[in-house]
Scaffold this motif. Structure first.
Motif, PDB file in Angstrom:
ATOM      1  N   ASP A 166      62.030  44.819  -8.853  1.00 37.89           N
ATOM      2  CA  ASP A 166      62.195  43.376  -8.954  1.00 37.89           C
ATOM      3  C   ASP A 166      61.063  42.737  -9.738  1.00 37.89           C
ATOM      4  OD1 ASP A 166      64.304  41.781  -7.887  1.00 37.89           O
ATOM      5  OD2 ASP A 166      62.751  40.575  -6.922  1.00 37.89           O
ATOM      6  N   ASN A 167      59.857  42.974  -9.329  1.00 32.01           N
ATOM      7  CA  ASN A 167      58.721  42.277  -9.924  1.00 32.01           C
ATOM      8  C   ASN A 167      57.453  43.095  -9.732  1.00 32.01           C
ATOM      9  OD1 ASN A 167      56.949  40.403 -10.955  1.00 32.01           O
ATOM     10  ND2 ASN A 167      56.822  39.273  -9.024  1.00 32.01           N
TER      11      ASN A 167
ATOM     12  N   ASN B 221      53.848  44.113  -9.619  1.00 29.50           N
ATOM     13  CA  ASN B 221      52.563  43.421  -9.730  1.00 29.50           C
ATOM     14  C   ASN B 221      51.470  44.154  -8.991  1.00 29.50           C
ATOM     15  OD1 ASN B 221      52.357  42.490  -6.946  1.00 29.50           O
ATOM     16  ND2 ASN B 221      54.130  41.228  -7.497  1.00 29.50           N
TER      17      ASN B 221
ATOM     18  N   LYS C 253      56.570  45.633 -19.834  1.00 25.73           N
ATOM     19  CA  LYS C 253      56.404  44.179 -19.841  1.00 25.73           C
ATOM     20  C   LYS C 253      55.456  43.758 -20.950  1.00 25.73           C
ATOM     21  CE  LYS C 253      55.793  41.821 -15.965  1.00 25.73           C
ATOM     22  NZ  LYS C 253      55.296  41.594 -14.590  1.00 25.73           N
TER      23      LYS C 253
ATOM     24  N   ASN D   6      48.052  39.797 -18.158  1.00 23.57           N
ATOM     25  CA  ASN D   6      47.803  38.377 -17.914  1.00 23.57           C
ATOM     26  C   ASN D   6      47.127  37.712 -19.089  1.00 23.57           C
ATOM     27  OD1 ASN D   6      49.002  38.324 -15.429  1.00 23.57           O
ATOM     28  ND2 ASN D   6      47.144  39.002 -14.381  1.00 23.57           N
TER      29      ASN D   6
ATOM     30  N   LYS E 106      49.698  37.220 -21.681  1.00 26.61           N
ATOM     31  CA  LYS E 106      50.611  36.132 -21.352  1.00 26.61           C
ATOM     32  C   LYS E 106      50.034  34.795 -21.770  1.00 26.61           C
ATOM     33  CE  LYS E 106      52.993  37.876 -17.282  1.00 26.61           C
ATOM     34  NZ  LYS E 106      52.895  37.850 -15.825  1.00 26.61           N
TER      35      LYS E 106
ATOM     36  N   LYS F 249      59.081  29.953 -17.640  1.00 23.31           N
ATOM     37  CA  LYS F 249      59.351  29.954 -16.200  1.00 23.31           C
ATOM     38  C   LYS F 249      60.441  30.984 -15.888  1.00 23.31           C
ATOM     39  CE  LYS F 249      57.672  25.946 -13.924  1.00 23.31           C
ATOM     40  NZ  LYS F 249      56.280  26.318 -13.602  1.00 23.31           N
ATOM     41  N   ARG F 250      61.498  30.982 -16.701  1.00 20.78           N
ATOM     42  CA  ARG F 250      62.595  31.902 -16.423  1.00 20.78           C
ATOM     43  C   ARG F 250      62.142  33.354 -16.576  1.00 20.78           C
ATOM     44  NH1 ARG F 250      67.249  31.636 -20.280  1.00 20.78           N
ATOM     45  NH2 ARG F 250      66.495  33.764 -20.597  1.00 20.78           N
ATOM     46  N   LYS F 251      61.231  33.598 -17.497  1.00 23.18           N
ATOM     47  CA  LYS F 251      60.682  34.949 -17.673  1.00 23.18           C
ATOM     48  C   LYS F 251      59.615  35.262 -16.628  1.00 23.18           C
ATOM     49  CE  LYS F 251      61.665  36.799 -22.027  1.00 23.18           C
ATOM     50  NZ  LYS F 251      61.245  37.956 -22.829  1.00 23.18           N
ATOM     51  N   LYS F 252      59.388  34.325 -15.731  1.00 22.58           N
ATOM     52  CA  LYS F 252      58.375  34.496 -14.674  1.00 22.58           C
ATOM     53  C   LYS F 252      56.970  34.705 -15.227  1.00 22.58           C
ATOM     54  CE  LYS F 252      61.478  36.110 -11.100  1.00 22.58           C
ATOM     55  NZ  LYS F 252      62.054  37.282 -10.451  1.00 22.58           N
ATOM     56  N   TRP F 253      56.709  34.105 -16.414  1.00 26.43           N
ATOM     57  CA  TRP F 253      55.355  34.206 -16.935  1.00 26.43           C
ATOM     58  C   TRP F 253      54.495  33.051 -16.434  1.00 26.43           C
ATOM     59  CZ3 TRP F 253      55.777  35.753 -22.836  1.00 26.43           C
ATOM     60  CH2 TRP F 253      56.421  36.987 -22.904  1.00 26.43           C
TER      61      TRP F 253
END
Ligand code: MG
Ligand code: MG
Ligand code: MG
Ligand code: MG
Ligand code: MG
Ligand code: MG
Ligand code: MG
Ligand code: MG
Ligand code: MG
Ligand code: MG
Ligand code: MG
Ligand code: MG
Ligand code: MG
Ligand code: MG
Ligand code: MG
Ligand code: MG
Ligand code: MG
Ligand code: MG
Ligand code: MG
Ligand code: MG
Ligand code: MG
Ligand code: MG
Ligand code: MG
Ligand code: MG
Ligand code: MG
Ligand code: MG
Ligand code: MG
Ligand code: MG
Ligand code: MG
Ligand code: MG
Ligand code: MG
Lengths: 361, 361, 361, 361, 361
Positions: free
Chosen positions: C211-212, C214, C296, D299, D302, D356-360
């Protein structure tokens, strides 16, 4: 309410499946060399005399067997299962032994039967497209005779044929157990050639990797890994096979010949150690590749960072004086333009120093 | 002051927990094939004659057992524990043996009891959704009889049924120990099919990986790793099981039949080696993926760096002449504009050469 | 010239250090469950009768021991070393055995003494904060009696207490060796629950990872790795312990009961294999994480590179026509502005095609 | 034609080389503690009496040895080889044994000689700079005597001295074999302290790593790996040494004392398991570091990508309207400027949604 | 229809191939030291007397052998196969033994023949280009004599020659078995020097790696890995060889001398452990390199991201006010220009704070 039990596997007909249904001891050739003709060589010799015959029907060869000379019957072409069965009947070989001869997926092994010893070895060679090929050689040692079975023509026994014909070395003075040793020795000696080829491939790959690491080389590393894996599977079980021959206490192998099997054992271990070393080297190449890729990335990023870090601020400065505000006093200074250039050159030099200190330049 | 000792685990009721409380030797089916009906086959044969019956109650089958013929009773449907207990009583099987038959989480194993030998094997197959399924087959070898127990209908024994019915091969001429070998051989032969399917999956994955490495393939690699891990768990213990059968010295297995078990041992080792090779290959795929991702990253970064490194300085230059200083002599040169273009083209060409020399282009 | 030898370690007082100085056979509780009260249960039974007593002083329980019934004395609360010593004196237990009972850092093991057998097992459970806890259970098997010692209240033996009380299964008909088996079996059966919990944790983690992925998940993977390492340490030595029980030839364990120990051995191997599989799966999760992070990164870099590669050249072009040269003919063309837009749109479309061909879009 | 064979190694004089030339059995101290004075302790005791002497010359101590009491002679300062040779002569120790005492690079081991048993252990401690130090302790067990040899002052035997002096525990009632056990037990018990320290270091490192992963921590991980490797080398061979002591069948060790050696064996295994766990944990830390660095990189990228992806297109747009074409109708629209702002804000908001949709974000 | 069997390998003539065809027991030198002259040393000694001769023809040395003194014949120059064969005839050595002497690819080993023991060791040294070289030393131990065979001049036996000449140590008082021990001991002692050199190389590499990690160091790590792999191959088999010597029960080695072989065994294990440690350290260096490269990348990206993230938005702002819209009220504000500067400085400070909080600055 009574149902028949279902069969589990019916989807695709495969070569393996055909074999699976068969009764144990069923003699079916599972290899791919369908086209090879039956070809049989018979060597019958003792210290004084040697008779050599080449046949294409097995019946002709069977009367040649007499008890006090050593007989070597070499059969090429495993798809001729009838001939192999006739030979098996003549020498009273166990059906499972015959099944193993034609079932070419055998692992190298040594089986002891009451009336004979049975060994399976793998002959390795690179074909014309440089692809590693494996040919199964089955060897049967009985009283005063050796049978060998090959999938097709072509082998590593030419030197042995010559030594028998021309009475070189001690082969004509020794029994069938020494002949078996010579045949196995020829197979194992040949592995050293394979090792040499593989070693050269690894060296070439390493040089290419230092020169210009790229994706294709990774695939080549993987291919060599797999090749070395295959070779290992063909060779590793010999450790135990030859070790058992060296220490066997049955009457097929004389004590005198066992010294030779000990020598063969040494060579087997040497080959196994070499292949292990090569596998270690191939892992090392993979490490070299990964570190080299990381290093290249670092260098690419350095170039980008240096350029961007120098010019982005400068571009900002020139952008400032490209603004169209009515009230921008600097624009009207006589040396404004030159001053900006001066500042920008200073920034440029400062950046260069910064990168030098960081050892990026 | 006197307290009762607390129970440690009370949170969630689970299938496992139900079993845990039970007395040793309690016969509870732990599998998932709840719906399968009881179905019993009985084969009773010797060299001259064969009787075959299909039943759905165990009592009908018990009288068929006479001492001088070989009897094979195949029970499908492990949730019918009462029937299994009746059979167990009839043949005087140990309660722990019966417990193991229905407790389908067994590891493949061989237990020797006073009045029988007990073996657990795993039948593997891919179901219609291509998911690997494992079915436990328990086998009991006593004097002149073999019992087999399966979770549900469907097995890999069809060829054996045919050989008994049609008197093919040597099965009708041999005892119960040879029948047991045939059943085990059928299970092991079937593993070669599983290996073939798994091998094809790995090859497909490798091709997909060379074509377009992406995240989904990693999950597929992990899934195949886990699948091969599961297969390995089902097969690896057979090495010892079959090896012990080959060397066992009790009266259930005749010396003649042990030669067949040696053959089975060979096949077991072959399957184990194949699965080990596949595991190595799956690790290799993971390495290929990682190096391929690194390589793609390098290429992406090269494109970015080339574009940025060429155009950021040029953009700075045009920014310079976009400044609005009053006193900028170049702006008034007749060929100022063309000169700037010239300089920029020179920079462009220089950069291209630089990247060529760095082998980025 | 004469000096006293220096002591090497004097810095920090630690629990371990206190124990270190002690004479071998000194009985000191090394665990953390300081608060638990002494609580003793005594079960005395044979086929006909059962007596159950619950005590908080050890003296009351000692007279209950008579020779022809089976006696189980379960002691909870290891910090009450005096009570344990009294019990030890009564049953003539070796001082080193008593030391091991209260020294809760023991590895699971089996020691054979002249008058008894001594086994140490580890009871595992997750506490209310979902932290894995380990409780040492020591078991002593003598003639007709079993002693068990636990750090604190709460265990996995409730089913056994019921079976004794209510005469279920064969426990009341068997001797102390069967009782010992039941206790060990209860401990090992409970490991299956732990495995189930751990398996679920791994599955949850895998889903979360897909899912994600991290940083926090990596720490959780590491924590589970360590947890599985701890479980493995508690379980792995049982392989040898139970194996020795199965094959032991002393008079404490009857041949009949050894069949049960063989069953226990199977379960032990199953648990060990499960934990090994879980460890493999946790390594796989780590690989999945790393490849997912790399992936990613690749996607992030693609976005940046696409945007930068499209707009940096376009920005350069508009910068060119933002220059303030007097002599820039294009600026005066009627359709200059529209021509530049056209060129820029062509570049834009070209870039999109380029990225499509590179499969970045 | 006759040449002298060349010496292969002549470049640099090294400590090792000096030793190499020596005749076997040559007694040369190879350690670094050159400065330590000779200091000898003698304990002579039985159940009733104890005599303690501290000497700085070996001759004084030799007459103390009488046959029916236990004598412990503890020698500190291995560079005093003459004293050690005198002692060796007195007790008729083999020259190779004496050589091993002063050659402090020994692996822990147990050698059985005709007149004595010889064991080498390693005493571990952290010095004041927190560097792990290893001191070799050699122990000789003969009839009624134990000799111990240490490189320098300071040891872990203080508790044993006290127990002898104050007649605590069973030491005064037992023979020399029990004394040897106590000495070995003291060395092994001390390993638990080392393990505690190492465990704390690993925990500290893990916390630091979660807090702020950086390059220095990697060096510390590597240092701890190496430290744990060193400890392992000092401890691992004890598994076999103590195991052999437990099972030895010579007359030096009584059956009664062997129970104690079994206890010591348990502790040895515990320490070895702990060190293996620590090594696994250190590998885990390395994994955590690498994944954490990758995560930080993600990060960083990003942030860069978000900023660049938002502002580069906007900068292009404002660049368009900074062009100086004569014919650019938009420039003359009344609301042109505000329209551009509107478009840019829409792009900005769109980008934010995209990230936001890419969860960045 | 009758065809001759094909030869499989005919492509390239190689050194290995020449050897392959040969009859077993054929004596062919396979090494590279073609140029070395034959040079033979003979030492003949007992406690009272010593005779030393240096020869360049083997015949001169053979008469020296008398039964009651110890004779050491050291032969340098393996390409002189005739001389070696003469010696072999004189001492009745097996042809396979002679073949192994000149076939320098042997693995270290120990072969027991009826009339002698035969050992192969590897002498290691770094040549003048700092490349590791391996020289095969074969040793034959018979009744009262030792033969040694070296590829070329130069060895590690100088100390032994001196001890014989000058009657130092116990060598002159002992038999041929002790001489063999001394020779082996010299070879093994020399490994400690090799270990020292290798250890220093690893330390140098580690320092360089901490100082400035780069691609070249990776190649050096790989080279050292391979070097350590080679050393390991030369040394590892000695574990078994020396272990067998220590425990051999034939008459060639006296019980007294076996104590010395046990000492040699200790040293062999020490060397093997050292090389294993070095291999672990080299893996650690690789890890350090990779983490250091990742770390540098992070730092590079931080610099780029900080610069870009600060200046790209600012450049956008100045771009806005560089637009040429007719209706842009801000341009006409008196303090418009200063306001924009203020906003930009606020953004700059805000970014700095943001990076400080993220610990990038
Ligand atoms: Mg078969
Ligand atoms: Mg079959
Ligand atoms: Mg077969
Ligand atoms: Mg062929
Ligand atoms: Mg050979
Ligand atoms: Mg040889
Ligand atoms: Mg090896
Ligand atoms: Mg690797
Ligand atoms: Mg059970
Ligand atoms: Mg149970
Ligand atoms: Mg069971
Ligand atoms: Mg079924
Ligand atoms: Mg089969
Ligand atoms: Mg294998
Ligand atoms: Mg203790
Ligand atoms: Mg203690
Ligand atoms: Mg409890
Ligand atoms: Mg159980
Ligand atoms: Mg891994
Ligand atoms: Mg020595
Ligand atoms: Mg020496
Ligand atoms: Mg000391
Ligand atoms: Mg202790
Ligand atoms: Mg203990
Ligand atoms: Mg590990
Ligand atoms: Mg040879
Ligand atoms: Mg040869
Ligand atoms: Mg030499
Ligand atoms: Mg030495
Ligand atoms: Mg020594
Ligand atoms: Mg590694």
């Amino acid at each position: 309410m009574i149902k028949k039990t279902k069969k589990l596997f019916s989807k695709k007909p495969s070569k393996i499946k055909k074999k699976i249904g068969a009764s144990p001891g069923t003699i079916t050739y599972t290899g791919e060399k369908e086209t090879s003709e039956l070809f049989i060589e018979v060597y019958d010799y003792n210290e004084e005399t040697v008779k050599i015959r080449e046949l294409d029907r097995v019946e002709e060869g069977l009367e040649i067997k007499t008890t006090d000379t050593v007989t070597w019957i070499n059969v090429n072409g495993l798809r001729h299962v009838n001939a192999i069965e006739k030979l098996g009947d003549h020498f009273e070989l166990h059906p499972l032994l015959l099944e193993d001869i034609v079932n070419v997926g055998q692992r190298p092994k040594l089986d002891e039967y009451e009336n004979c010893m049975f060994a399976v070895f793998k002959m390795l060679y690179y074909n014309t497209e440089d692809v590693l090929k494996v040919e199964q050689v089955s060897m049967v040692l009985g009283d005063n005779y050796v049978l060998t079975f090959q999938e097709a023509d072509g082998d590593v026994f030419e030197h042995i044929r010559n030594r028998i014909k021309e009475d070189k070395g001690r082969i004509r003075k020794q029994g069938a157990d020494y002949l078996l040793f010579c045949l196995m020795d020829a197979v194992v000696d040949n592995y050293f050639l394979i090792m040499e080829t593989l070693g050269e491939k690894i060296e070439d790959l390493e040089e290419a990797l230092i020169d210009n690491p790229n994706d294709i080389l990774v695939h080549q590393i993987q291919r060599l890994k797999r090749e070395s894996l295959n070779i290992r599977r063909s060779i590793f079980p010999l450790r135990e096979v030859v070790g058992r021959l060296e220490k066997s206490d049955n009457h097929f192998i004389t004590e005198n010949t066992q010294t030779y099997y000990r020598d063969l054992y040494d060579h087997t271990i040497q080959v196994i150690e070499t292949i292990e070393t090569y596998r270690d080297m191939l892992w090392g190449l993979m490490d070299m590749y990964m570190s080299s890729v990381s290093n290249k990335m670092n260098n690419i990023m350095k170039v980008l960072t240096i350029i961007a870090t120098i010019f982005i601020p400068l571009t900002f400065i020139v952008g400032v004086y490209g603004m169209n505000f009515e009230n921008m006093p600097e624009l009207h200074y006589k040396n404004g333009y030159y001053t900006v250039w001066g500042i920008m050159i200073l920034i440029f030099i400062g950046m260069i120093f910064y990168f030098k200190r960081k050892k990026w330049l």
